[in-house]
Motif scaffolding. Structure first.
Motif, PDB file in Angstrom:
ATOM      1  N   TYR A 186      91.646 -30.749 -21.879  1.00 25.67           N
ATOM      2  CA  TYR A 186      92.199 -29.389 -21.585  1.00 25.67           C
ATOM      3  C   TYR A 186      91.407 -28.615 -20.738  1.00 25.67           C
ATOM      4  CZ  TYR A 186      95.018 -25.236 -22.362  1.00 25.67           C
ATOM      5  OH  TYR A 186      95.814 -23.887 -22.291  1.00 25.67           O
ATOM      6  N   GLY A 187      90.002 -28.593 -21.142  1.00 23.78           N
ATOM      7  CA  GLY A 187      88.941 -27.742 -20.606  1.00 23.78           C
ATOM      8  C   GLY A 187      88.802 -28.011 -19.233  1.00 23.78           C
ATOM      9  N   GLN A 188      88.732 -29.514 -19.093  1.00 22.19           N
ATOM     10  CA  GLN A 188      88.304 -29.963 -17.529  1.00 22.19           C
ATOM     11  C   GLN A 188      89.687 -29.649 -16.680  1.00 22.19           C
ATOM     12  OE1 GLN A 188      85.309 -30.688 -17.172  1.00 22.19           O
ATOM     13  NE2 GLN A 188      84.482 -31.897 -18.603  1.00 22.19           N
ATOM     14  N   GLN A 189      90.788 -29.821 -17.191  1.00 23.13           N
ATOM     15  CA  GLN A 189      91.955 -29.698 -16.274  1.00 23.13           C
ATOM     16  C   GLN A 189      91.933 -27.875 -16.039  1.00 23.13           C
ATOM     17  OE1 GLN A 189      95.885 -30.564 -17.772  1.00 23.13           O
ATOM     18  NE2 GLN A 189      95.027 -32.235 -18.961  1.00 23.13           N
ATOM     19  N   ARG A 190      91.580 -27.153 -16.731  1.00 22.48           N
ATOM     20  CA  ARG A 190      91.276 -25.724 -16.235  1.00 22.48           C
ATOM     21  C   ARG A 190      90.318 -25.646 -15.370  1.00 22.48           C
ATOM     22  NH1 ARG A 190      94.043 -21.699 -17.638  1.00 22.48           N
ATOM     23  NH2 ARG A 190      94.949 -21.753 -19.664  1.00 22.48           N
ATOM     24  N   LYS A 191      89.314 -26.441 -15.070  1.00 17.27           N
ATOM     25  CA  LYS A 191      88.206 -26.491 -14.078  1.00 17.27           C
ATOM     26  C   LYS A 191      88.780 -26.867 -12.929  1.00 17.27           C
ATOM     27  CE  LYS A 191      84.243 -26.831 -17.060  1.00 17.27           C
ATOM     28  NZ  LYS A 191      83.308 -27.902 -17.473  1.00 17.27           N
ATOM     29  N   VAL A 192      89.740 -27.788 -13.033  1.00 21.28           N
ATOM     30  CA  VAL A 192      90.381 -28.428 -11.714  1.00 21.28           C
ATOM     31  C   VAL A 192      91.158 -27.171 -11.321  1.00 21.28           C
ATOM     32  CG1 VAL A 192      92.150 -30.148 -10.884  1.00 21.28           C
ATOM     33  CG2 VAL A 192      90.537 -30.713 -12.824  1.00 21.28           C
ATOM     34  N   ASP A 218      94.004 -16.209 -15.438  1.00 19.15           N
ATOM     35  CA  ASP A 218      94.880 -15.685 -16.621  1.00 19.15           C
ATOM     36  C   ASP A 218      94.471 -16.365 -17.635  1.00 19.15           C
ATOM     37  OD1 ASP A 218      96.802 -14.715 -18.007  1.00 19.15           O
ATOM     38  OD2 ASP A 218      98.201 -14.939 -16.862  1.00 19.15           O
ATOM     39  N   GLU A 219      93.839 -15.910 -18.771  1.00 16.22           N
ATOM     40  CA  GLU A 219      93.364 -16.632 -19.888  1.00 16.22           C
ATOM     41  C   GLU A 219      92.479 -17.914 -19.705  1.00 16.22           C
ATOM     42  OE1 GLU A 219      95.837 -16.313 -23.134  1.00 16.22           O
ATOM     43  OE2 GLU A 219      97.231 -14.745 -22.578  1.00 16.22           O
ATOM     44  N   PRO A 220      91.529 -17.660 -18.963  1.00 15.64           N
ATOM     45  CA  PRO A 220      90.669 -19.161 -18.889  1.00 15.64           C
ATOM     46  C   PRO A 220      90.295 -19.594 -19.948  1.00 15.64           C
ATOM     47  CG  PRO A 220      89.581 -17.166 -17.873  1.00 15.64           C
ATOM     48  CD  PRO A 220      90.817 -16.652 -18.355  1.00 15.64           C
ATOM     49  N   ALA A 221      89.997 -18.821 -21.209  1.00 16.14           N
ATOM     50  CA  ALA A 221      89.249 -19.421 -22.187  1.00 16.14           C
ATOM     51  C   ALA A 221      90.391 -19.846 -23.404  1.00 16.14           C
ATOM     52  CB  ALA A 221      88.349 -18.681 -22.766  1.00 16.14           C
ATOM     53  N   ALA A 222      91.545 -20.064 -23.212  1.00 14.62           N
ATOM     54  CA  ALA A 222      92.814 -19.982 -23.863  1.00 14.62           C
ATOM     55  C   ALA A 222      92.504 -21.524 -24.507  1.00 14.62           C
ATOM     56  CB  ALA A 222      94.319 -19.721 -23.605  1.00 14.62           C
ATOM     57  N   PRO A 243      84.563 -22.783 -29.136  1.00 12.33           N
ATOM     58  CA  PRO A 243      83.397 -22.052 -29.001  1.00 12.33           C
ATOM     59  C   PRO A 243      82.308 -22.517 -27.993  1.00 12.33           C
ATOM     60  CG  PRO A 243      83.819 -21.960 -31.072  1.00 12.33           C
ATOM     61  CD  PRO A 243      84.826 -22.874 -30.525  1.00 12.33           C
ATOM     62  N   ASN A 244      82.010 -23.903 -27.966  1.00 13.60           N
ATOM     63  CA  ASN A 244      81.291 -24.244 -27.232  1.00 13.60           C
ATOM     64  C   ASN A 244      81.782 -24.565 -25.751  1.00 13.60           C
ATOM     65  OD1 ASN A 244      79.155 -25.017 -28.862  1.00 13.60           O
ATOM     66  ND2 ASN A 244      79.942 -27.163 -29.223  1.00 13.60           N
ATOM     67  N   GLU A 245      82.844 -24.828 -25.364  1.00 12.45           N
ATOM     68  CA  GLU A 245      83.568 -24.867 -24.161  1.00 12.45           C
ATOM     69  C   GLU A 245      83.496 -23.681 -23.465  1.00 12.45           C
ATOM     70  OE1 GLU A 245      86.822 -28.646 -24.056  1.00 12.45           O
ATOM     71  OE2 GLU A 245      87.206 -26.758 -25.430  1.00 12.45           O
ATOM     72  N   THR A 246      83.952 -22.448 -24.432  1.00  9.95           N
ATOM     73  CA  THR A 246      84.045 -21.212 -23.908  1.00  9.95           C
ATOM     74  C   THR A 246      82.648 -20.625 -23.438  1.00  9.95           C
ATOM     75  OG1 THR A 246      85.662 -20.645 -25.657  1.00  9.95           O
ATOM     76  CG2 THR A 246      84.691 -18.853 -24.824  1.00  9.95           C
ATOM     77  N   HIS A 247      81.528 -20.929 -24.066  1.00 12.00           N
ATOM     78  CA  HIS A 247      80.430 -20.426 -23.895  1.00 12.00           C
ATOM     79  C   HIS A 247      79.791 -21.241 -22.615  1.00 12.00           C
ATOM     80  CE1 HIS A 247      76.158 -19.568 -24.451  1.00 12.00           C
ATOM     81  NE2 HIS A 247      75.722 -20.582 -24.054  1.00 12.00           N
ATOM     82  N   GLU A 248      80.156 -22.388 -22.329  1.00 18.33           N
ATOM     83  CA  GLU A 248      79.944 -23.241 -21.167  1.00 18.33           C
ATOM     84  C   GLU A 248      80.746 -22.412 -19.724  1.00 18.33           C
ATOM     85  OE1 GLU A 248      81.157 -27.114 -19.062  1.00 18.33           O
ATOM     86  OE2 GLU A 248      81.035 -27.168 -21.178  1.00 18.33           O
ATOM     87  N   LEU A 249      82.055 -22.135 -20.275  1.00 20.91           N
ATOM     88  CA  LEU A 249      83.073 -21.364 -19.183  1.00 20.91           C
ATOM     89  C   LEU A 249      82.223 -20.122 -18.771  1.00 20.91           C
ATOM     90  CD1 LEU A 249      85.661 -22.072 -17.854  1.00 20.91           C
ATOM     91  CD2 LEU A 249      86.617 -20.477 -19.417  1.00 20.91           C
ATOM     92  N   ALA A 250      81.734 -19.636 -19.560  1.00 22.80           N
ATOM     93  CA  ALA A 250      81.187 -18.103 -19.424  1.00 22.80           C
ATOM     94  C   ALA A 250      80.000 -18.233 -18.301  1.00 22.80           C
ATOM     95  CB  ALA A 250      80.755 -17.319 -20.367  1.00 22.80           C
ATOM     96  N   GLU A 251      79.300 -19.413 -18.716  1.00 22.49           N
ATOM     97  CA  GLU A 251      77.957 -19.480 -17.507  1.00 22.49           C
ATOM     98  C   GLU A 251      78.498 -20.096 -16.310  1.00 22.49           C
ATOM     99  OE1 GLU A 251      74.813 -18.932 -18.424  1.00 22.49           O
ATOM    100  OE2 GLU A 251      75.429 -18.400 -20.629  1.00 22.49           O
ATOM    101  N   MET A 271      87.463 -11.999 -27.496  1.00 22.72           N
ATOM    102  CA  MET A 271      86.522 -10.736 -27.194  1.00 22.72           C
ATOM    103  C   MET A 271      85.130 -11.019 -27.078  1.00 22.72           C
ATOM    104  SD  MET A 271      88.074  -8.276 -26.346  1.00 22.72           S
ATOM    105  CE  MET A 271      89.828  -8.843 -26.006  1.00 22.72           C
ATOM    106  N   LYS A 272      84.794 -12.075 -27.481  1.00 21.82           N
ATOM    107  CA  LYS A 272      83.277 -12.511 -27.484  1.00 21.82           C
ATOM    108  C   LYS A 272      83.115 -12.953 -26.077  1.00 21.82           C
ATOM    109  CE  LYS A 272      80.192 -14.976 -30.401  1.00 21.82           C
ATOM    110  NZ  LYS A 272      79.907 -16.002 -31.417  1.00 21.82           N
ATOM    111  N   PHE A 273      83.924 -13.679 -25.482  1.00 20.11           N
ATOM    112  CA  PHE A 273      83.798 -14.190 -24.208  1.00 20.11           C
ATOM    113  C   PHE A 273      83.917 -12.910 -23.301  1.00 20.11           C
ATOM    114  CE2 PHE A 273      86.422 -15.924 -20.508  1.00 20.11           C
ATOM    115  CZ  PHE A 273      85.369 -16.945 -20.278  1.00 20.11           C
ATOM    116  N   VAL A 274      84.836 -12.037 -23.537  1.00 21.88           N
ATOM    117  CA  VAL A 274      84.774 -10.847 -22.466  1.00 21.88           C
ATOM    118  C   VAL A 274      83.411  -9.862 -22.641  1.00 21.88           C
ATOM    119  CG1 VAL A 274      86.063  -8.556 -22.266  1.00 21.88           C
ATOM    120  CG2 VAL A 274      87.380 -10.710 -22.693  1.00 21.88           C
ATOM    121  N   ASN A 275      83.011  -9.772 -23.710  1.00 24.63           N
ATOM    122  CA  ASN A 275      81.968  -9.215 -23.998  1.00 24.63           C
ATOM    123  C   ASN A 275      80.316  -9.664 -23.217  1.00 24.63           C
ATOM    124  OD1 ASN A 275      80.143  -7.037 -25.112  1.00 24.63           O
ATOM    125  ND2 ASN A 275      79.960  -8.099 -26.994  1.00 24.63           N
ATOM    126  N   LYS A 276      80.573 -11.069 -23.321  1.00 22.76           N
ATOM    127  CA  LYS A 276      79.586 -11.694 -22.416  1.00 22.76           C
ATOM    128  C   LYS A 276      79.558 -11.592 -21.037  1.00 22.76           C
ATOM    129  CE  LYS A 276      77.699 -16.346 -22.506  1.00 22.76           C
ATOM    130  NZ  LYS A 276      76.547 -16.728 -22.694  1.00 22.76           N
TER     131      LYS A 276
END
Ligand SMILES: Nc1ncnc2c1ncn2[C@@H]1O[C@H](COP(=O)(O)OP(=O)(O)OP(=O)(O)O)[C@@H](O)[C@H]1O
Length: 255
Positions: free
Chosen positions: A153-159, A175-179, A183-191, A211-216
């Motif tokens: 799922y995470g890789q498909q989002r990147k595609v 639109d909701e990229p971290a849905a 948590p690991n994938e979300t952290h990587e996505l923010a970077e 919200m953690k993602f938004v805050n970062k």
């Protein structure tokens, strides 16, 4: 100012999805559009991308009015998006899905394509090279020849993000990229978004519930609640704002 949303109202029959909302996004900013379910966030995206016309108000991109312009022309102007539910072509590979994002940029003519004239091949090579550059940045080049839907799922989002970047946007709407990510994938996505912003020199406007993602990630945010703006400004102030905390039933405490 790259994007200006000016006093936008959107009504669907008796439902007012957005009520007199204004905000602006500066170049190279990562800006968050947040709010509870049904607040009007996706409707706002659909207005910015030309899928809906506002009932009142206007949208300006680089100071020029873009509301009322057809979606494909808005992509030409430099705004690309991803969707809440991943929309990839199931029978296509990762590379083919990314190549779709380039279509409108083809500089060869229909005639040159049919007869496979040199300009067609030159352009095809250039586009493929660029697709690989984008996939490299997103870490999905190694999956180029795999079916897009066979990826996680995470890789498909990147595609999907790669396909949007193929349109060479100045403003990327997510639109909701971290849905659905852990948590690991979300952290990587923010970077990854910081990297995308810097390497592609673009501005990002995103809708997100995490919200953690938004805050970062975000510099500033706009908080919608039942179509009304309840906060606009720095993320640091948003997480302390009484009305925002109330609308989110305390979700911000975890940010
Ligand atoms: N095409 C439409 N026709 C009628 N009503 C609509 C339409 N699109 C959205 N709405 C209504 O507008 C309101 C805002 O919906 P919207 O999808 O923009 O909210 P959202 O903040 O994106 O919610 P979520 O976080 O659940 O995706 C809702 O009441 C929704 O039912």
């Amino acid at each position: 100012m790259i994007l200006e949303v000016c006093n936008v109202t959107k009504k669907f029959g008796g439902v007012t999805a957005i009520k007199d909302t204004s905000f602006h996004v500066k170049a190279k900013e990562i800006y968050g559009l947040i709010g509870p379910n049904g607040a009007g966030k996706t409707t706002m995206f659909n207005i910015i991308t030309g899928n809906y016309e506002p009932t009142e108000g206007s949208i300006k991109f680089h100071g020029q009015k873009i509301d009322g312009i057809k979606p494909h022309k808005i992509v030409h102007r430099g705004i690309a998006r991803t969707f809440q539910n991943i929309r990839l072509f199931k029978s296509m590979t990762v590379l083919e899905n990314v190549l779709i994002g380039f279509d409108y940029q083809a500089t060869y003519s229909y005639f040159e394509a049919i007869f496979r004239l040199p300009r067609f091949f030159k352009e095809e090579k250039r586009v493929k090279q660029r697709a690989f550059e984008i996939m490299e940045v997103l870490g999905i080049a190694k999956y180029a020849d795999e079916l897009a839907t066979s990826l996680s799922y995470g890789q498909q989002r990147k595609v999907e993000i790669a396909r949007a970047l193929a349109a060479n946007p100045q403003l990327l709407l997510l639109d909701e990229p971290a849905a659905g990510m852990n948590p690991n994938e979300t952290h990587e996505l923010a970077e990854l978004f910081f990297k995308i912003r810097d390497e592609f020199d673009i501005t990002i406007l995103l809708i997100e519930h995490d919200m953690k993602f938004v805050n970062k990630l975000c510099d500033r945010v706009m908080v919608l609640d039942y179509g009304k703006t309840i906060f606009e400004g720095d993320i640091k102030d948003a997480i302390k704002d009484e009305e925002v905390i109330k609308a989110y039933l305390g979700d911000f405490k975890h940010a």
